[in-house]
Design an enzyme around this catalytic site. Structure first.
Site, PDB file in Angstrom:
ATOM      1  N   GLU A 276       0.768  -1.153  -0.069  1.00  0.00           N
ATOM      2  CA  GLU A 276      -0.042  -0.020   0.083  1.00  0.00           C
ATOM      3  C   GLU A 276       0.701   1.179  -0.118  1.00  0.00           C
ATOM      4  OE1 GLU A 276      -3.124  -0.077   2.967  1.00  0.00           O
ATOM      5  OE2 GLU A 276      -4.066  -1.770   1.674  1.00  0.00           O
TER       6      GLU A 276
ATOM      7  N   GLU B 238      -5.618  -7.791  -1.029  1.00  0.00           N
ATOM      8  CA  GLU B 238      -6.165  -7.598   0.161  1.00  0.00           C
ATOM      9  C   GLU B 238      -7.888  -7.060  -0.181  1.00  0.00           C
ATOM     10  OE1 GLU B 238      -4.976  -4.811   3.069  1.00  0.00           O
ATOM     11  OE2 GLU B 238      -2.673  -5.639   2.922  1.00  0.00           O
TER      12      GLU B 238
END
Length: 471
Positions: free
Chosen positions: A192, A292
């Site tokens: 991320e 995710e």
């Protein structure tokens, strides 16, 4: 020397094995293990702050004993066997960079980090499960969130070339270690990323790809999009033997979101957010990995918890049906926790949960953790603060702070709640461990053993059914 034919590799839009057969990687992440996040194991704030408070309370010997036991118990061969029994073939291993290097020291790699990762890789390999090594934190923080474990609300990693160089050097040593391991599907160099300028991430990806290839020419790189793996608009080129990764959470899977009831409008929203994220991969004809996704679940003591959880199972099933159309790779978040999202979770009667129940209840009441936050009891406190900020800051400049989609609400919460309140309450969390004997510390850590945990059967059945369809 291991043959090139032993490794998974990218072939067009597919990942294939040495024989050229398509392999679809489906699995979960061991979040909360080698990178401990607050909602997963119950502490507030950031891992390095929690560890510092625990060291103060337990002393070095007690600290080492507890965390060594916790890391030993959290993921073992038995956990790998359980995942294999569901038909899952891949485990993503999120790692805190501090297992490999100390921020306050000159660059040196700690062998202890390799030993921890080796245990997970070897346990999975013994069950025929691939692993993806995911660097979840970086010195200075690669994003503004709590899970980069920086303790900051800015991603200083992108402002400091020395920090970027440390990340490169760390990955070179990791690649040297696993370059011959065919059960490592590849490397997820950065979880991320959130680069406000967007361009520095692309520069770093080019650097890390070249640096890793010099010592390990074969393993796949799994590259996350910018702004928390959701934005590929600034990506200009495809790097060789790389899979591109989205994270595809839906607000409908969280307490503050609209309940999922399967309307045409809701399904269109799910489709639209997915298509926006994968547009780059479709255009460039490269593989897609959803690194995710997944709802959080209501606990048994919540009103209508069975209805809420069934809605979230239905949401997950709908998302998987979308992914199935493209035969994409996925890794659900997450495997094991204290009850928010895990495929398995700690028993409420375990030593850990009984000890911390008053503190966990408090955290929930005040909505301390950003993940799965429910502000029912504190809305009257925070809404005036947010409104005051909006009243005093002209609308035209409110979105100057990146990430822009957070809005004033999330930026205020990040600074005041996720950082200031959480950092101070870390000491309250640690105080619960004061005076514990080694025997008691062992029992607390053992609460995370698979044999002592409960299984979220509804979730596991959905994942198992999907895994069986394509593998």
């Amino acid at each position: 020397m291991t043959s090139n034919n032993s490794f998974l590799r990218v072939s067009g839009t597919d990942v294939v094995n040495g024989g050229g057969k398509q392999v679809i990687l489906k699995g979960c992440a061991t979040g909360g293990h080698l990178n401990m996040e607050n909602f997963i194991t119950g502490y507030p704030g950031h891992e390095h702050e929690m560890r510092s408070a625990m060291l103060e309370v337990l002393g070095q010997e007690g600290y080492d004993y507890f965390f060594d036991k916790f890391l030993d118990y959290f993921f073992t061969r038995e956990d790998a066997k359980f995942l294999a029994s569901l038909g899952l073939n891949c485990v993503r291993i999120p790692i805190n960079h501090r297992h490999f290097m100390d921020d306050e020291k000159d660059f040196e790699i700690k062998e202890a980090g390799f030993k921890l990762v080796d245990r997970c890789v070897e346990a999975c390999a013994a069950e025929g499960i691939y692993t993806i090594l995911d660097m979840h934190t970086f010195p200075g923080g690669q994003n503004q969130g709590w899970h980069s474990d920086s303790g900051l609300h800015r991603a200083l990693f992108w402002e400091n070339k020395d920090l970027q160089d440390r990340g490169i050097k760390m990955w070179v040593e990791i690649a040297k270690r696993y370059k011959d391991n065919r059960w490592v599907a590849g490397y997820n160099p950065m979880n991320e990323p959130a680069d406000p300028e967007h361009t520095r991430l692309q520069t770093w990806y080019k650097r890390i790809e070249r640096a890793i290839r010099e010592v390990d020419p074969y393993h796949i790189l799994f590259l996350d999009g910018n702004t928390y793996s959701m934005d590929f608009t600034a990506f200009e080129e495809v790097l060789p033997n790389c899979v591109y990764s989205i994270h595809d959470y839906s607000n409908m899977g969280f307490p503050a979101g609209q309940p999922y009831v399967g309307t045409a409008e809701q399904d269109e929203t799910l489709r639209r957010q997915y298509e926006r994220k994968v547009a780059f991969m479709r255009e460039r004809k490269v593989p897609i990995w959803n690194g995710e996704f997944g709802p959080v679940y209501a606990s048994p003591n919540e009103e209508n918890h069975e209805k809420i959880n069934q809605q979230r199972y239905n949401l997950l099933g709908k998302q998987l049906s979308i992914y199935k159309e493209d035969r994409i790779h996925w890794s659900i978040w997450l495997y094991k926790d204290i009850g928010f999202q895990g495929m398995v979770y700690t028993n409420p009667d375990s030593a850990y949960m009984r000890l911390l129940k008053p503190f966990l209840d408090k955290k929930k009441r005040i909505g301390l953790d950003p993940w799965g936050r429910d502000d029912t009891h504190v809305k009257h406190i925070w809404e005036p603060v947010i409104q005051h900020m909006k009243d005093e800051i002209p609308e035209r400049i409110r979105n100057k702070r990146y990430p822009h989609h957070w809005g004033m609400e999330k930026h205020v919460s990040r600074v005041v709640r996720d950082m200031l309140m959480s950092e101070l309450l870390t000491y309250e969390y640690a105080s619960y461990f004061e005076g514990k004997t080694f025997e008691e510390l062992d029992a607390l850590a053992a609460s995370f053993k698979l044999e002592n945990c409960m299984r979220r059967n509804g979730l596991n059945k959905i994942l198992q059914d999907d895994a069986e369809v394509t593998n």
